[in-house]
Design a protein around this motif. Structure first.
Motif, mmCIF file in Angstrom:
data_model
loop_
_atom_site.group_PDB
_atom_site.id
_atom_site.type_symbol
_atom_site.label_atom_id
_atom_site.label_comp_id
_atom_site.label_asym_id
_atom_site.label_seq_id
_atom_site.Cartn_x
_atom_site.Cartn_y
_atom_site.Cartn_z
ATOM 1 N N VAL A 181 -19.497 -22.812 -18.432
ATOM 2 C CA VAL A 181 -20.281 -23.227 -19.598
ATOM 3 C C VAL A 181 -19.806 -24.586 -20.096
ATOM 4 O O VAL A 181 -20.595 -25.505 -20.332
ATOM 5 C CB VAL A 181 -20.173 -22.173 -20.730
ATOM 6 N N ALA A 235 -12.148 -16.683 -17.504
ATOM 7 C CA ALA A 235 -11.785 -18.089 -17.324
ATOM 8 C C ALA A 235 -12.900 -18.832 -16.588
ATOM 9 O O ALA A 235 -13.297 -19.934 -16.956
ATOM 10 C CB ALA A 235 -10.477 -18.185 -16.546
ATOM 11 N N GLU A 289 -16.104 -18.054 -16.369
ATOM 12 C CA GLU A 289 -17.308 -18.189 -17.191
ATOM 13 C C GLU A 289 -17.142 -19.280 -18.245
ATOM 14 O O GLU A 289 -18.029 -20.108 -18.459
ATOM 15 C CB GLU A 289 -17.603 -16.837 -17.857
ATOM 16 N N ARG A 290 -15.962 -19.311 -18.872
ATOM 17 C CA ARG A 290 -15.724 -20.316 -19.910
ATOM 18 C C ARG A 290 -15.785 -21.718 -19.328
ATOM 19 O O ARG A 290 -16.368 -22.622 -19.904
ATOM 20 C CB ARG A 290 -14.358 -20.079 -20.541
ATOM 21 N N LEU A 291 -15.177 -21.880 -18.146
ATOM 22 C CA LEU A 291 -15.173 -23.197 -17.512
ATOM 23 C C LEU A 291 -16.576 -23.625 -17.115
ATOM 24 O O LEU A 291 -16.960 -24.780 -17.282
ATOM 25 C CB LEU A 291 -14.273 -23.169 -16.277
#
Lengths: 271, 93
Positions: B22, B16, B18-20
Protein backbone atom coordinates in the motif's frame (compact mmCIF):
# COMPACT_ATOMS: atom_id res chain seq x y z
CA UNK A 1 10.98 22.03 29.73
CA UNK A 2 11.43 18.66 28.07
CA UNK A 3 14.65 16.76 27.52
CA UNK A 4 16.08 16.34 24.05
CA UNK A 5 17.61 12.96 23.28
CA UNK A 6 19.47 11.99 20.14
CA UNK A 7 19.60 8.35 19.13
CA UNK A 8 22.71 7.99 17.00
CA UNK A 9 25.34 5.47 15.88
CA UNK A 10 27.30 6.46 12.81
CA UNK A 11 26.78 3.04 11.28
CA UNK A 12 23.51 2.16 9.58
CA UNK A 13 21.31 -0.80 10.40
CA UNK A 14 22.29 -1.14 14.04
CA UNK A 15 18.83 -0.34 15.39
CA UNK A 16 18.51 3.43 15.79
CA UNK A 17 14.98 3.65 14.43
CA UNK A 18 13.80 0.52 16.25
CA UNK A 19 15.28 1.87 19.48
CA UNK A 20 13.83 5.36 18.98
CA UNK A 21 10.36 3.85 18.55
CA UNK A 22 10.73 1.45 21.48
CA UNK A 23 12.18 3.98 23.91
CA UNK A 24 9.67 6.64 22.88
CA UNK A 25 6.75 4.26 23.28
CA UNK A 26 8.08 2.94 26.61
CA UNK A 27 8.35 6.48 28.01
CA UNK A 28 4.84 7.31 26.77
CA UNK A 29 3.44 4.05 28.16
CA UNK A 30 4.61 5.31 31.56
CA UNK A 31 2.52 8.43 31.02
CA UNK A 32 5.16 10.89 29.82
CA UNK A 33 4.45 13.12 26.85
CA UNK A 34 6.80 12.06 24.06
CA UNK A 35 7.53 13.08 20.50
CA UNK A 36 9.80 11.04 18.24
CA UNK A 37 11.36 13.03 15.41
CA UNK A 38 12.72 11.48 12.21
CA UNK A 39 15.80 13.33 10.93
CA UNK A 40 16.47 10.98 8.04
CA UNK A 41 15.30 13.26 5.23
CA UNK A 42 14.89 11.35 1.99
CA UNK A 43 14.99 7.93 3.63
CA UNK A 44 12.45 8.15 6.39
CA UNK A 45 11.43 4.96 8.16
CA UNK A 46 10.35 5.90 11.66
CA UNK A 47 6.79 6.35 10.34
CA UNK A 48 6.84 2.77 9.07
CA UNK A 49 8.22 1.30 12.30
CA UNK A 50 5.63 3.29 14.28
CA UNK A 51 2.83 2.13 11.96
CA UNK A 52 1.84 5.67 10.95
CA UNK A 53 3.03 5.56 7.33
CA UNK A 54 -0.47 5.89 5.91
CA UNK A 55 -1.21 9.01 7.89
CA UNK A 56 1.73 11.25 7.01
CA UNK A 57 0.58 14.55 5.52
CA UNK A 58 3.19 17.10 6.58
CA UNK A 59 6.75 16.61 7.73
CA UNK A 60 9.73 18.28 9.41
CA UNK A 61 10.78 20.07 6.22
CA UNK A 62 7.24 21.44 5.64
CA UNK A 63 7.35 22.90 9.16
CA UNK A 64 10.83 24.37 8.70
CA UNK A 65 9.84 25.94 5.37
CA UNK A 66 6.68 27.39 6.90
CA UNK A 67 4.32 25.33 4.73
CA UNK A 68 2.66 23.78 7.77
CA UNK A 69 2.36 24.63 11.43
CA UNK A 70 4.02 22.28 13.90
CA UNK A 71 0.78 20.94 15.47
CA UNK A 72 -0.50 20.11 11.98
CA UNK A 73 2.52 17.97 11.22
CA UNK A 74 2.49 15.99 14.46
CA UNK A 75 0.88 12.56 14.17
CA UNK A 76 -0.69 11.22 17.32
CA UNK A 77 -0.21 7.52 18.00
CA UNK A 78 -3.42 5.51 17.90
CA UNK A 79 -2.40 3.21 20.77
CA UNK A 80 -0.69 5.52 23.27
CA UNK A 81 -2.25 8.94 23.44
CA UNK A 82 0.79 10.78 24.82
CA UNK A 83 2.99 9.58 21.95
CA UNK A 84 3.53 11.70 18.83
CA UNK A 85 5.57 11.42 15.66
CA UNK A 86 7.12 14.16 13.55
CA UNK A 87 8.03 12.46 10.26
CA UNK A 88 10.92 13.34 7.97
CA UNK A 89 10.35 14.39 4.40
CA UNK A 90 10.61 11.64 1.84
CA UNK A 91 10.84 13.73 -1.31
CA UNK A 92 12.86 16.77 -0.33
CA UNK A 93 16.59 17.22 -0.43
CA UNK A 94 18.25 17.09 2.97
CA UNK A 95 19.67 20.58 2.33
CA UNK A 96 16.22 21.84 3.27
CA UNK A 97 17.10 21.00 6.84
CA UNK A 98 18.54 24.30 8.05
CA UNK A 99 20.24 24.80 11.43
CA UNK A 100 17.94 27.74 12.23
CA UNK A 101 14.84 25.80 11.25
CA UNK A 102 15.81 22.77 13.32
CA UNK A 103 16.58 25.00 16.29
CA UNK A 104 13.12 26.58 16.15
CA UNK A 105 11.31 23.26 15.84
CA UNK A 106 13.27 21.60 18.65
CA UNK A 107 12.72 24.63 20.92
CA UNK A 108 8.96 24.49 20.28
CA UNK A 109 8.82 20.72 20.87
CA UNK A 110 10.79 21.07 24.12
CA UNK A 111 8.09 23.35 25.47
CA UNK A 112 5.25 20.98 24.67
CA UNK A 113 6.76 17.57 25.47
CA UNK A 114 8.58 15.83 28.33
CA UNK A 115 10.85 14.03 25.87
CA UNK A 116 11.94 14.93 22.34
CA UNK A 117 13.66 11.91 20.82
CA UNK A 118 15.58 12.58 17.62
CA UNK A 119 16.21 9.61 15.36
CA UNK A 120 19.50 10.39 13.60
CA UNK A 121 20.31 9.24 10.08
CA UNK A 122 23.37 7.04 9.64
CA UNK A 123 26.63 8.74 8.71
CA UNK A 124 28.29 11.88 9.99
CA UNK A 125 26.86 14.34 7.49
CA UNK A 126 24.46 17.24 7.90
CA UNK A 127 21.41 15.21 8.98
CA UNK A 128 23.35 13.42 11.70
CA UNK A 129 25.04 16.54 13.03
CA UNK A 130 21.75 18.49 13.01
CA UNK A 131 19.98 15.68 14.86
CA UNK A 132 22.55 15.76 17.66
CA UNK A 133 23.05 19.53 17.72
CA UNK A 134 20.43 20.43 20.36
CA UNK A 135 20.54 17.24 22.39
CA UNK A 136 20.76 17.19 26.18
CA UNK A 137 21.45 13.46 26.20
CA UNK A 138 22.86 11.12 23.54
CA UNK A 139 22.10 7.45 23.18
CA UNK A 140 24.78 5.70 21.13
CA UNK A 141 23.37 2.53 19.59
CA UNK A 142 26.06 -0.08 19.02
CA UNK A 143 26.18 -3.70 17.89
CA UNK A 144 28.83 -5.96 19.39
CA UNK A 145 30.75 -5.95 16.13
CA UNK A 146 34.00 -4.23 15.08
CA UNK A 147 32.74 -1.75 12.49
CA UNK A 148 29.84 -0.64 14.66
CA UNK A 149 32.09 -0.04 17.67
CA UNK A 150 34.53 1.92 15.54
CA UNK A 151 31.77 4.13 14.12
CA UNK A 152 30.32 4.66 17.60
CA UNK A 153 33.72 5.89 18.75
CA UNK A 154 33.70 8.38 15.90
CA UNK A 155 30.19 9.56 16.80
CA UNK A 156 31.18 9.99 20.45
CA UNK A 157 33.94 12.31 19.21
CA UNK A 158 31.38 14.36 17.27
CA UNK A 159 29.04 14.48 20.28
CA UNK A 160 31.90 15.98 22.29
CA UNK A 161 32.77 18.61 19.68
CA UNK A 162 29.92 19.44 17.31
CA UNK A 163 26.95 19.79 19.68
CA UNK A 164 25.71 23.00 21.25
CA UNK A 165 26.51 21.62 24.69
CA UNK A 166 30.09 20.84 23.70
CA UNK A 167 30.54 24.26 22.11
CA UNK A 168 29.37 25.88 25.34
CA UNK A 169 31.98 23.91 27.25
CA UNK A 170 29.39 21.66 28.91
CA UNK A 171 29.64 17.93 29.24
CA UNK A 172 27.42 15.95 26.91
CA UNK A 173 25.64 13.10 28.69
CA UNK A 174 26.19 9.92 26.66
CA UNK A 175 24.80 6.43 27.10
CA UNK A 176 25.56 3.20 25.32
CA UNK A 177 22.71 1.02 24.12
CA UNK A 178 24.05 -2.34 23.02
CA UNK A 179 21.63 -3.92 20.53
CA UNK A 180 21.38 -7.26 18.71
CA UNK A 181 23.29 -8.93 21.50
CA UNK A 182 23.47 -12.69 21.13
CA UNK A 183 24.54 -14.31 24.43
CA UNK A 184 25.26 -17.72 22.89
CA UNK A 185 27.70 -16.29 20.39
CA UNK A 186 29.31 -14.07 23.00
CA UNK A 187 29.73 -17.10 25.26
CA UNK A 188 31.28 -19.02 22.39
CA UNK A 189 33.76 -16.20 22.03
CA UNK A 190 32.60 -15.24 18.56
CA UNK A 191 31.11 -11.94 19.57
CA UNK A 192 32.51 -8.98 21.43
CA UNK A 193 31.39 -9.17 25.04
CA UNK A 194 29.60 -6.36 26.87
CA UNK A 195 32.69 -5.55 28.93
CA UNK A 196 34.84 -5.43 25.79
CA UNK A 197 32.60 -2.81 24.19
CA UNK A 198 32.28 -0.83 27.43
CA UNK A 199 36.02 -0.81 27.93
CA UNK A 200 36.67 0.42 24.39
CA UNK A 201 34.00 3.13 24.28
CA UNK A 202 34.04 3.99 28.02
CA UNK A 203 30.59 5.52 28.28
CA UNK A 204 27.93 4.27 30.74
CA UNK A 205 25.68 1.42 29.69
CA UNK A 206 21.98 2.21 29.28
CA UNK A 207 20.92 -1.30 28.37
CA UNK A 208 21.49 -4.48 26.43
CA UNK A 209 18.86 -5.44 23.90
CA UNK A 210 19.00 -9.12 22.96
CA UNK A 211 18.87 -10.21 19.33
CA UNK A 212 15.27 -11.34 18.98
CA UNK A 213 12.57 -12.32 16.53
CA UNK A 214 10.19 -10.11 18.50
CA UNK A 215 11.91 -7.01 17.11
CA UNK A 216 11.36 -8.09 13.51
CA UNK A 217 7.78 -9.13 14.23
CA UNK A 218 7.03 -5.77 15.81
CA UNK A 219 8.39 -3.82 12.85
CA UNK A 220 6.44 -6.06 10.47
CA UNK A 221 3.30 -5.02 12.30
CA UNK A 222 4.26 -1.36 12.55
CA UNK A 223 4.44 -1.37 16.29
CA UNK A 224 7.25 -0.39 18.68
CA UNK A 225 8.42 -3.62 20.33
CA UNK A 226 7.38 -2.35 23.77
CA UNK A 227 3.81 -2.07 22.49
CA UNK A 228 3.70 -5.20 20.35
CA UNK A 229 4.57 -7.52 23.24
CA UNK A 230 5.47 -5.79 26.48
CA UNK A 231 6.60 -9.00 28.13
CA UNK A 232 9.07 -10.02 25.40
CA UNK A 233 12.78 -9.97 26.21
CA UNK A 234 13.64 -6.92 24.06
CA UNK A 235 10.60 -5.00 25.38
CA UNK A 236 11.65 -5.65 28.97
CA UNK A 237 15.19 -4.54 28.12
CA UNK A 238 13.84 -1.28 26.66
CA UNK A 239 11.60 -0.68 29.70
CA UNK A 240 14.64 -1.11 31.95
CA UNK A 241 16.67 1.25 29.75
CA UNK A 242 13.95 3.89 30.12
CA UNK A 243 14.03 3.56 33.91
CA UNK A 244 17.79 4.10 33.86
CA UNK A 245 17.33 7.06 31.55
CA UNK A 246 15.05 8.58 34.19
CA UNK A 247 17.76 8.16 36.77
CA UNK A 248 16.67 4.95 38.48
CA UNK A 249 19.44 2.58 39.49
CA UNK A 250 18.41 -0.61 37.73
CA UNK A 251 21.12 -3.27 37.57
CA UNK A 252 21.97 -4.31 34.02
CA UNK A 253 21.54 -7.98 33.28
CA UNK A 254 23.23 -9.61 30.32
CA UNK A 255 20.40 -11.30 28.49
CA UNK A 256 20.64 -15.05 28.91
CA UNK A 257 19.05 -17.49 26.57
CA UNK A 258 16.06 -19.47 27.65
CA UNK A 259 17.27 -23.03 27.25
CA UNK A 260 15.15 -26.06 26.59
CA UNK A 261 15.48 -29.31 28.48
CA UNK A 262 18.41 -30.52 26.40
CA UNK A 263 19.97 -27.10 26.27
CA UNK A 264 20.13 -27.01 30.06
CA UNK A 265 22.36 -30.04 30.05
CA UNK A 266 24.25 -29.72 26.82
CA UNK A 267 23.82 -26.10 25.73
CA UNK A 268 26.87 -24.24 26.95
CA UNK A 269 29.81 -26.28 25.78
CA UNK A 270 28.20 -28.30 23.05
CA UNK A 271 28.25 -25.53 20.46
CA UNK B 1 3.72 -26.61 6.27
CA UNK B 2 4.18 -26.63 9.99
CA UNK B 3 1.04 -27.86 11.74
CA UNK B 4 1.95 -26.06 14.93
CA UNK B 5 1.77 -22.78 13.08
CA UNK B 6 -1.96 -23.21 12.60
CA UNK B 7 -2.44 -22.96 16.33
CA UNK B 8 0.18 -20.38 17.13
CA UNK B 9 -0.07 -16.60 16.88
CA UNK B 10 -0.80 -15.11 13.45
CA UNK B 11 2.29 -14.44 11.39
CA UNK B 12 3.58 -10.94 10.99
CA UNK B 13 5.16 -11.21 7.53
CA UNK B 14 1.86 -10.99 5.60
CA UNK B 15 1.07 -7.79 7.48
CA UNK B 16 4.49 -6.39 6.54
CA UNK B 17 3.92 -7.30 2.89
CA UNK B 18 0.51 -5.66 2.78
CA UNK B 19 1.70 -2.49 4.50
CA UNK B 20 4.62 -2.14 2.12
CA UNK B 21 2.46 -2.73 -0.96
CA UNK B 22 0.00 0.00 0.00
CA UNK B 23 2.74 2.42 1.01
CA UNK B 24 4.86 1.92 -2.08
CA UNK B 25 1.87 2.09 -4.43
CA UNK B 26 1.11 5.54 -3.03
CA UNK B 27 4.74 6.66 -3.07
CA UNK B 28 5.25 5.56 -6.67
CA UNK B 29 2.03 7.22 -7.77
CA UNK B 30 3.23 10.42 -6.19
CA UNK B 31 0.07 10.88 -4.16
CA UNK B 32 2.02 10.52 -0.95
CA UNK B 33 3.46 14.02 -0.93
CA UNK B 34 2.12 17.00 0.93
CA UNK B 35 1.90 19.02 -2.30
CA UNK B 36 -1.44 17.62 -3.42
CA UNK B 37 -2.88 17.73 0.07
CA UNK B 38 -1.73 21.33 0.47
CA UNK B 39 -3.35 22.31 -2.80
CA UNK B 40 -6.60 20.65 -1.78
CA UNK B 41 -6.46 22.31 1.62
CA UNK B 42 -5.89 25.77 0.17
CA UNK B 43 -8.73 25.45 -2.30
CA UNK B 44 -11.17 24.02 0.24
CA UNK B 45 -10.31 26.84 2.63
CA UNK B 46 -10.80 29.41 -0.09
CA UNK B 47 -14.35 28.19 -0.64
CA UNK B 48 -15.15 28.25 3.07
CA UNK B 49 -13.62 31.66 3.64
CA UNK B 50 -15.87 33.04 0.91
CA UNK B 51 -18.72 32.52 3.37
CA UNK B 52 -17.10 33.03 6.74
CA UNK B 53 -13.91 34.20 8.36
CA UNK B 54 -11.67 31.40 9.49
CA UNK B 55 -8.36 31.23 11.27
CA UNK B 56 -5.83 29.49 9.01
CA UNK B 57 -4.05 28.10 12.08
CA UNK B 58 -7.20 26.36 13.32
CA UNK B 59 -7.29 24.03 10.37
CA UNK B 60 -6.25 20.40 10.62
CA UNK B 61 -5.75 18.10 7.68
CA UNK B 62 -5.73 14.35 8.13
CA UNK B 63 -5.11 11.70 5.54
CA UNK B 64 -5.44 7.94 5.76
CA UNK B 65 -4.08 6.04 2.78
CA UNK B 66 -5.82 2.77 2.05
CA UNK B 67 -5.50 -0.05 -0.42
CA UNK B 68 -8.64 0.72 -2.43
CA UNK B 69 -9.27 4.27 -1.32
CA UNK B 70 -7.90 7.00 0.89
CA UNK B 71 -9.71 9.44 3.11
CA UNK B 72 -8.95 13.11 3.47
CA UNK B 73 -10.36 14.91 6.50
CA UNK B 74 -10.17 18.67 6.77
CA UNK B 75 -11.05 19.94 10.24
CA UNK B 76 -11.92 23.61 10.25
CA UNK B 77 -12.71 25.40 13.48
CA UNK B 78 -15.57 27.82 12.84
CA UNK B 79 -15.81 30.56 15.43
CA UNK B 80 -19.46 31.21 16.33
CA UNK B 81 -19.30 35.00 16.10
CA UNK B 82 -17.65 34.80 12.70
CA UNK B 83 -20.62 32.79 11.41
CA UNK B 84 -23.00 35.31 12.95
CA UNK B 85 -21.07 38.19 11.44
CA UNK B 86 -21.31 36.61 8.02
CA UNK B 87 -25.09 36.24 8.36
CA UNK B 88 -25.43 39.81 9.59
CA UNK B 89 -23.36 41.01 6.67
CA UNK B 90 -25.61 39.16 4.22
CA UNK B 91 -28.74 40.59 5.80
CA UNK B 92 -27.33 44.09 5.59
CA UNK B 93 -26.48 43.65 1.94
Amino acid sequence: MGKVIVVTSGKGGVGKTTSTAALGAALAQNGDKVVVVDFDVGLRNLDLVMGAERRVVYDLVNVIQGEAKLPQALIRDKRVETLYLLPASQTRDKDNLTPEGVEKVVAALKKAFDWVICDSPAGIERGATLAMRHADVAIVVTNPEVSSVRDSDRIIGLLDSKTLKAENGERMEKHLLLTRYDPTRAERGDMLKVDDVLEILSIPLLGIIPESMDVLKASNLGSPVTLADDSSAPARAYFDAVRRLKGEAVPVTVPGEKRGFFGKFFGRKAA
Amino acid sequence: MNLFRLFSKPQSAPAARERLQVLLAHERAGTAGADLVSKLRDEILKVISRHMQIDQDKVNVKMERGEKMSTLAVDVELPFDAAKAAIAKKKAA
